[in-house]
Design a protein around this motif. Structure first.
Motif, short mmCIF file in Angstrom:
data_model
loop_
_atom_site.label_atom_id
_atom_site.label_comp_id
_atom_site.label_asym_id
_atom_site.label_seq_id
_atom_site.Cartn_x
_atom_site.Cartn_y
_atom_site.Cartn_z
N LEU A 1 2.89 -1.26 -12.97
CA LEU A 1 3.42 -1.52 -14.31
C LEU A 1 4.74 -2.29 -14.25
O LEU A 1 5.04 -3.09 -15.14
N GLU A 2 5.52 -2.03 -13.22
CA GLU A 2 6.83 -2.68 -13.11
C GLU A 2 6.70 -4.13 -12.71
O GLU A 2 7.44 -4.99 -13.20
N THR A 3 5.79 -4.43 -11.80
CA THR A 3 5.70 -5.77 -11.23
C THR A 3 4.55 -6.59 -11.78
O THR A 3 4.56 -7.82 -11.69
N GLY A 4 3.53 -5.92 -12.32
CA GLY A 4 2.35 -6.63 -12.76
C GLY A 4 1.47 -7.07 -11.60
O GLY A 4 0.53 -7.85 -11.79
N ARG A 5 1.72 -6.56 -10.39
CA ARG A 5 0.96 -6.94 -9.20
C ARG A 5 0.05 -5.79 -8.76
O ARG A 5 0.37 -4.62 -8.96
N PRO A 6 -1.08 -6.11 -8.11
CA PRO A 6 -1.94 -5.05 -7.57
C PRO A 6 -1.24 -4.27 -6.46
O PRO A 6 -0.52 -4.84 -5.64
N VAL A 7 -1.46 -2.98 -6.44
CA VAL A 7 -0.92 -2.09 -5.41
C VAL A 7 -2.08 -1.22 -4.92
O VAL A 7 -2.84 -0.68 -5.72
N ALA B 1 0.85 -1.19 0.00
CA ALA B 1 0.00 0.00 0.00
C ALA B 1 0.89 1.23 0.00
O ALA B 1 1.85 1.31 0.78
N VAL B 2 0.61 2.18 -0.87
CA VAL B 2 1.36 3.43 -0.96
C VAL B 2 0.37 4.58 -1.02
O VAL B 2 -0.80 4.39 -1.34
N VAL B 3 0.84 5.78 -0.74
CA VAL B 3 -0.04 6.94 -0.78
C VAL B 3 -0.04 7.53 -2.18
O VAL B 3 0.97 8.03 -2.66
N GLY B 4 -1.17 7.47 -2.85
CA GLY B 4 -1.33 8.12 -4.15
C GLY B 4 -1.03 7.24 -5.33
O GLY B 4 -0.16 6.38 -5.31
N SER B 5 -1.78 7.47 -6.40
CA SER B 5 -1.63 6.67 -7.61
C SER B 5 -0.34 6.95 -8.34
O SER B 5 0.16 6.09 -9.08
N MET B 6 0.23 8.16 -8.17
CA MET B 6 1.48 8.45 -8.87
C MET B 6 2.63 7.62 -8.32
O MET B 6 3.65 7.47 -8.96
N VAL B 7 2.47 7.09 -7.11
CA VAL B 7 3.44 6.14 -6.59
C VAL B 7 3.03 4.71 -6.95
O VAL B 7 3.86 3.87 -7.27
N ALA B 8 1.74 4.44 -6.90
CA ALA B 8 1.25 3.07 -7.13
C ALA B 8 1.41 2.64 -8.59
O ALA B 8 1.78 1.49 -8.87
#
Length: 702
Positions: free
Chosen positions: A610-616, A598-605
């Protein structure tokens, strides 16, 4: 790439069909050449599309990630198209961007067809050419923002409205409502700008008797409401616990999104909410945006201006912002080069059409077509001019189709006036000279971009205009053989008028389009997007976890803007970006959790997705402002084994922007994480122990 142009009608010149094909080929070339240089473009939408290819639930709701934590802040129709393309052809830059390119070519075909049908082949080719080389139209056809699909659907709705007025039948009007309703599910309220124009022109010009016209409008209105609102109603009826949070809303409903952020908030001003168009791969790392993390052209109320202030007329290229409302907005040095090269030609042409058609009967099809295009142009331009809410230059792509149609119809009307009247015929040379001088002015704003072209366009336009004016001043009986001079001057002048926008339109073919504020021309290119092309470095992140080139610093964070400066205090951001080393640590330690972190904000997520292909999990939505999750909701996700790691910045994980942005929910939630979840040793993932960014392991915290 698009439907074939209709066959030439009886009496049309032989060049008509090849010319129409050539215009479509030009549009296809401009929209697709070297398309992959834009990489992921706006990573906010690209990450959502990736999640939509992994989960049908995320697909339906337009969720930011496959875990369906929060939606993007727009209806999902444009993303559905991209996600279906990615499901068929695989998730890559071409499958994301080609649907917009196709929509751009299709819009050229529609405008060309409708104008040709009403005003002849010359007008059709001119209108199609004008749209094909409009810089902002080329840019948005190469970008994954939803605006080009919106442009196509609105052009289709005007085509259907024209058919309804010509035929008097109900079904074309219903198809107009369907196209408008689909456009609503692309960008909500903006789709309705043309509705009052369509209704008024239909009432005035359609042939059925008044009771039948009113009944047809009622039926079309029902169809419009059904197509527009079905997704809104379904989502809002689903219990909030069974669906993602509606991103951009204040109360987790699509209705609030419609009435607020994507509705009246855009017109009346809703400064406390920023648009995801400010985010994208080309935005500054750490959640900051160009111009200090503020909407281009202004800051939210009470916000802190970036270092150096905000440039006049709006901030960086492609901005527009919130504080630039007024009559000068669409003529500013930032906006006009994207959309306004042919303003004078359209203005003089509109006058000529009015003069030429002023005595036509009320049901005249030509006049109705012109009123549809010109009315839509005026209403849209009026809203854009005075909108005090969030506004960006690339929104002007909505003006491109009606502006091109008015240019096409206007030029042919001015040509006819040169043959039918004395003084009105001078409109054509006057428009050529004025447009050339205006183009020279726009070209002269950047002394390093083709410095010779402005002078060349001005000189050619003046010579062409004067050459046309001389025979027009002669008595009509002495003009024998002079019409060829007028025609040649008009051709040369129009080609000179198209030179400036064409020069700007080809720039995106060699340099990436900015992911944050898409625009064309010199100095308006930027990183192509994605976790490498945007925050944190160069290169494109891939869903399999690999990287192409570049990379983020090995200290577990990246907080610098592309110009090397740090984000200012007062910017609303999660502070830092997740490094490749930390991504590898997270993927290596993920077990059965739904979300990688979990991270704060979509610009971090978005880059991590895109890099990992995993949900964030994008805490607080695209910019950390949405009131989700609460502490209780986060505890439940942790207790259910759906989330283990949380990435924070400092003690609370969020920086306050100031003003009236309400970040209390996110602040409280991230403070709870900081106090209840142990910090992972930064050396375990190659991080720097001295940074304020921290990875928390929340397993067992509840």
């Amino acid at each position: 790439m698009s439907a074939a142009p209709p066959p030439a009608r009886a009496g049309e010149p032989r060049w008509s069909r090849p010319a129409r094909w050539a215009v479509l080929a030009l549009a296809a070339f401009l929209n697709t050449w070297a398309l992959s240089i834009n990489e992921w473009a706006n990573t906010y939408y690209s990450a959502a599309v990736l999640g939509m290819t992994q989960s049908w639930k995320a697909f339906f709701y337009g969720a930011m990630d496959a875990g369906s934590f929060i939606t993007v802040d727009k209806p999902p129709l444009a993303l559905w198209v991209q996600a279906l393309s990615a499901r068929v052809f695989g998730f890559n830059t071409w499958s994301l961007l080609v649907p917009q390119a196709v929509a751009g070519v299709a819009a050229v075909w529609v405008v060309q067809h409708v104008v040709r049908r009403g005003f002849g082949p010359v007008a059709g080719v001119l209108a199609g050419s004008a749209l094909a080389v409009t810089p902002i139209a080329v840019v948005m056809a190469r970008h994954n923002n939803p605006d080009m699909l919106l442009t196509l659907l609105l052009a289709l709705s005007l085509w259907a409205a024209s058919n309804a007025i010509r035929s008097g039948k109900l079904m074309p009007l219903v198809w107009c409502a369907v196209a408008t309703g689909l456009a609503f599910n692309v960008k909500m309220l903006q789709a309705f700008f043309a509705v009052p124009v369509i209704v008024l022109v239909y009432l005035v010009a359609a042939r059925p008797a008044w009771p039948r016209k009113l009944l047809n409008l009622v039926v079309a209105g029902v169809a419009l409401a059904a197509v527009s609102l079905w997704w809104l109603v379904v989502v809002d009826l689903v219990p909030s616990s069974a669906r993602p949070y509606v991103g951009g809303s204040r109360d987790n409903t699509v209705l609030d999104l419609l009435l607020g952020y994507n509705g009246l908030g855009r017109v009346e001003g809703q400064a406390q909410i920023m648009s995801p168009g400010m985010m994208g791969g080309g935005g500054s790392p750490g959640g900051g945006m160009p111009n200090g993390g503020m909407p281009s052209g202004g800051m939210p109320s009470g916000g802190t201006p970036p270092a150096g202030g905000v440039p006049p007329g709006g901030g960086g290229p492609g901005g527009g912002g919130m504080d630039g409302a007024g009559l000068a907005r669409l003529f500013s040095g930032e906006v006009a080069p994207q959309i306004g090269w042919l303003y004078p030609l359209a203005l003089f042409g509109a006058i000529a059409v009015i003069v030429h058609l002023r005595r036509r009967p009320r049901h005249d099809a030509q006049r109705a077509d012109f009123l549809l295009w010109a009315g839509t142009l005026l209403v849209t331009a009026g809203v854009f001019t005075f909108a005090s809410g969030i506004w960006h230059t690339y929104y002007t792509v909505a003006l491109a189709a009606p502006l091109a149609a008015v240019v096409g119809t206007g030029v042919i009307a001015m040509w006819r006036l040169t043959r039918d009247t004395e003084w009105w015929g001078l409109l054509l040379p006057a428009s050529i000279i004025t447009t050339g001088l205006w183009s020279a002015h726009l070209l002269g704003q950047d002394e390093d971009f083709l410095p010779w072209m402005g002078t060349f366009v001005a000189v050619v336009s003046v010579i062409a205009g004067v050459a046309m004016t001389v025979p027009l001043l002669l008595p009509r009986e002495r003009r024998a053989g002079k019409n060829r001079v007028i025609a040649a001057g008009a051709l040369v002048g129009i080609l000179a008028s198209l030179a400036g926008p064409t020069a700007y339109a080809v720039t995106p073919l060699s340099t990436p389009v900015q992911a944050t504020f898409p625009s064309a021309g010199p100095g308006n290119s930027g990183p192509g997007g994605g976790p490498g092309g945007g925050p944190g470095g160069g290169g494109r992140g891939m869903p399999d976890g690999t990287r192409q080139a570049g990379g983020m610093p090995p200290d577990g964070m990246s907080g610098n803007r592309p110009d090397g400066t740090r984000g200012e205090r007062g910017e609303r951001s999660s502070g830092e970006q997740v490094s490749p080393q930390l991504m590898r640590y997270l993927t290596d330690h993920q077990e059965n959790e739904t979300w990688l972190v979990a991270v704060v904000g979509s610009m971090v997520a978005a880059p991590v997705i895109l890099e990992t292909g995993r949900p964030v999990m994008a805490v607080g939505g695209y910019n950390g402002n949405d009131p989700t999750p609460t502490v209780e909701q986060l505890e439940q996700h942790i207790a259910d084994g759906e989330l283990r790691y949380v990435w924070t910045s400092g003690s609370s994980g969020v920086q306050s922007m100031g003003g009236d942005v309400d970040t209390a929910v996110v602040d409280t939630t991230m403070s709870w994480v900081a106090h209840h979840c142990p910090v992972v040793n930064p050396t375990d993932y190659g991080g720097n122990p001295t940074t304020t960014t921290q990875l928390h392991d929340c397993r067992g915290a509840v």
